[in-house]
Design a protein around this motif. Sequence first.
Motif, PDB file in Angstrom:
ATOM      1  N   PHE A 189       0.818  -1.205   0.000  1.00 13.38           N
ATOM      2  CA  PHE A 189       0.000   0.000   0.000  1.00 13.38           C
ATOM      3  C   PHE A 189       0.859   1.264   0.000  1.00 13.38           C
ATOM      4  O   PHE A 189       1.836   1.377   0.747  1.00 13.38           O
ATOM      5  N   ARG A 190       0.499   2.206  -0.848  1.00 12.40           N
ATOM      6  CA  ARG A 190       1.118   3.530  -0.886  1.00 12.40           C
ATOM      7  C   ARG A 190       0.054   4.564  -1.198  1.00 12.40           C
ATOM      8  O   ARG A 190      -0.920   4.280  -1.897  1.00 12.40           O
ATOM      9  N   GLY A 191       0.233   5.761  -0.681  1.00 19.09           N
ATOM     10  CA  GLY A 191      -0.639   6.852  -1.063  1.00 19.09           C
ATOM     11  C   GLY A 191      -0.367   7.285  -2.489  1.00 19.09           C
ATOM     12  O   GLY A 191       0.704   7.012  -3.045  1.00 19.09           O
ATOM     13  N   VAL A 192      -1.324   7.971  -3.089  1.00 18.17           N
ATOM     14  CA  VAL A 192      -1.162   8.403  -4.476  1.00 18.17           C
ATOM     15  C   VAL A 192      -0.046   9.433  -4.591  1.00 18.17           C
ATOM     16  O   VAL A 192       0.729   9.418  -5.548  1.00 18.17           O
ATOM     17  N   ALA A 193       0.048  10.329  -3.627  1.00 26.07           N
ATOM     18  CA  ALA A 193       1.074  11.386  -3.642  1.00 26.07           C
ATOM     19  C   ALA A 193       1.829  11.353  -2.319  1.00 26.07           C
ATOM     20  O   ALA A 193       1.646  12.223  -1.455  1.00 26.07           O
ATOM     21  N   PRO A 194       2.698  10.366  -2.112  1.00 18.24           N
ATOM     22  CA  PRO A 194       3.317  10.155  -0.797  1.00 18.24           C
ATOM     23  C   PRO A 194       4.236  11.280  -0.330  1.00 18.24           C
ATOM     24  O   PRO A 194       4.558  11.340   0.850  1.00 18.24           O
ATOM     25  N   ASP A 195       4.679  12.160  -1.241  1.00 17.38           N
ATOM     26  CA  ASP A 195       5.545  13.266  -0.827  1.00 17.38           C
ATOM     27  C   ASP A 195       4.767  14.542  -0.543  1.00 17.38           C
ATOM     28  O   ASP A 195       5.360  15.570  -0.192  1.00 17.38           O
ATOM     29  N   ALA A 196       3.443  14.493  -0.705  1.00 13.15           N
ATOM     30  CA  ALA A 196       2.628  15.684  -0.466  1.00 13.15           C
ATOM     31  C   ALA A 196       2.527  15.981   1.020  1.00 13.15           C
ATOM     32  O   ALA A 196       2.740  15.115   1.874  1.00 13.15           O
ATOM     33  N   GLN A 197       2.184  17.224   1.338  1.00 11.66           N
ATOM     34  CA  GLN A 197       2.005  17.660   2.718  1.00 11.66           C
ATOM     35  C   GLN A 197       0.522  17.653   3.062  1.00 11.66           C
ATOM     36  O   GLN A 197      -0.282  18.310   2.398  1.00 11.66           O
ATOM     37  N   ILE A 198       0.151  16.896   4.099  1.00  5.01           N
ATOM     38  CA  ILE A 198      -1.241  16.860   4.553  1.00  5.01           C
ATOM     39  C   ILE A 198      -1.464  17.940   5.609  1.00  5.01           C
ATOM     40  O   ILE A 198      -0.693  18.068   6.554  1.00  5.01           O
ATOM     41  N   MET A 199      -2.524  18.715   5.427  1.00  2.00           N
ATOM     42  CA  MET A 199      -2.979  19.658   6.448  1.00  2.00           C
ATOM     43  C   MET A 199      -4.368  19.211   6.893  1.00  2.00           C
ATOM     44  O   MET A 199      -5.265  19.032   6.062  1.00  2.00           O
ATOM     45  N   SER A 200      -4.548  19.020   8.182  1.00  5.82           N
ATOM     46  CA  SER A 200      -5.808  18.500   8.701  1.00  5.82           C
ATOM     47  C   SER A 200      -6.656  19.608   9.322  1.00  5.82           C
ATOM     48  O   SER A 200      -6.173  20.386  10.157  1.00  5.82           O
ATOM     49  N   ILE A 201      -7.916  19.654   8.904  1.00  5.41           N
ATOM     50  CA  ILE A 201      -8.905  20.536   9.512  1.00  5.41           C
ATOM     51  C   ILE A 201     -10.055  19.661   9.982  1.00  5.41           C
ATOM     52  O   ILE A 201     -10.759  19.056   9.166  1.00  5.41           O
ATOM     53  N   ARG A 202     -10.231  19.555  11.295  1.00  4.37           N
ATOM     54  CA  ARG A 202     -11.343  18.749  11.806  1.00  4.37           C
ATOM     55  C   ARG A 202     -12.615  19.592  11.782  1.00  4.37           C
ATOM     56  O   ARG A 202     -12.694  20.638  12.415  1.00  4.37           O
TER      57      ARG A 202
END
Length: 549
Positions: A189-202
């Motif tokens: 399993f790998r993410g589609v864009a593994p080098d991208a930066q995730i920003m989380s907004i709940r």
Amino acid sequence: MAAARKSRGTRVRHLGLAGRTGTVLLAAGIGVLSPASVALPAWAQQSSVAPDAGGYYATPPPVDPSKKPADENKPDKNYEQKTLCVQRSKLGGDQVDIKSRPWGQEYLQIQKVHELMRGATKSVGGGVKVAVIDTGVSAHPYFKNPVESGGDYVATPNGKAPGLEDCDGHGTEVAGIIAANPTDPSIGFRGVAPDAQIMSIRQSSQNYEEAEKKAEPPPPPPSSSNSAPPGSSNNELPPSSQGNGAVGGAADGTAPGQDKGGRQQEQGKTAGTLKTLAQAVVRAVDKGAKVINMSVDNCRQADGKITQGEQQLQAAVNYAVTQNVVVVAAAGNVGPKCPQNDQPDPKSPKMIVTPPWFADDVLSVAAIDDTGGVADFSVNGPWVSVAAPGTKIISLDPAEGSSSLANLTIEGGKDPGPIQGTSFAAPYVAGLAALVRAKFPGLQAREVMNRIKATAQHPAAPGGRDNFVGFGVIDPIAALTAIVPSEADKAKAVPLPANLPPSNDRDSTPMIVALAGTGGGLVALLVTLFVVHSVRRNRPTTAPARKTP
């Protein structure tokens, strides 16, 4: 004269034989070449300009920019946790390592996509910030870049930055499909864009509900010495909410599998409204996101009106696109409060799903299953843009402190079941949007959206789209390599790296043998026709005169 007519008739017959021979040769050529022929890529097919959806409810009213809400960066109400957060399952002992590669990843050729991106840009989505507006995203060792805190419209978590608590376990799984990057090479399993930066907004949670207003307790009788002091309360969660955990899923009351209609806004007293969703979109834009993923939506009956919350969300997503941000949303799941749009006229839906309704500014994503067909839970509608895998999901285990993957979930104390939903199809498209932005930084948001639609595997429908999969299942390789006519001057084709695997793995030996045999047959046929034609041409054209006695 009769001889001349006869001669012309002979020539006509010869020409007819040659014409029939040409037809036979053409048919033979088509028959031989068809096994090796490859369907035209989507970008070379019919234009992906959407036909007029029609219908009174299919198209929302024009955007009113004045409805864009101010970002308050806080919950709209006082919510409190009513259900235990997602936990590691104790069923069968410790969590089983999941090594297999999910079918959706194989279907989209994600491994080849990663090799292409590394060869072309030396990174797989690096430098692109993707905002995940969801139930929060927990820290996980499989994220290459630490998750960035974006904001929280549910509650202020204890000891965690805003947005970095995922009590429901939904947002972490969504984010994993976008940017997970396990360090163990044996894990498929790998993410589609593994080098991208995730920003989380709940922005939403089914485990948090509106706090009940507690009446002031009456003063204790003066003679009572054993009464509890005024204002005291039991802070423990009720026994009914002591969840049994999940197999890489969620506790009771949470639904990452989305079997009950998905992450619906404004349902009961749970956290999450269209107003705070609109504020979260505005906040994501202002904090530098280049792609926004919203695997939450609101489903209601079509009545020809637009609510205040919908107006605010419409203005927010329009603001995002005009600020060069790509917005991706789940198309929605069928459930008790969201029946399928199966009415006789597909252009006049009976149910409206937002934000997908705002298709001019949103990439709405339907789900397909492992047969390649549209998933039965995926809501149909004129606003569907594209489709992506949404069943048998593998992603990050969202339980606190976990360092593994999940492929099953438990809902409401039932037996473990697969993780599925349009919620998990959307992040495949959000990840692809991040890759397109990394590879073609000169493209504007609408151009990125158009490229993804134009290179999808179009259905056999008028205009190359339908209400089930929109413009079709996404094709990441085509989206990253094709030249779309509308942007040919901006998105220059990049040569593929020398070490990229071949485009197909078919054995060419049968084709060589077939072509050689066909060539020999054609030569023999031409020689035969030449000989027959020569013999007929040299025959006398008139009969010898009879001798009279």
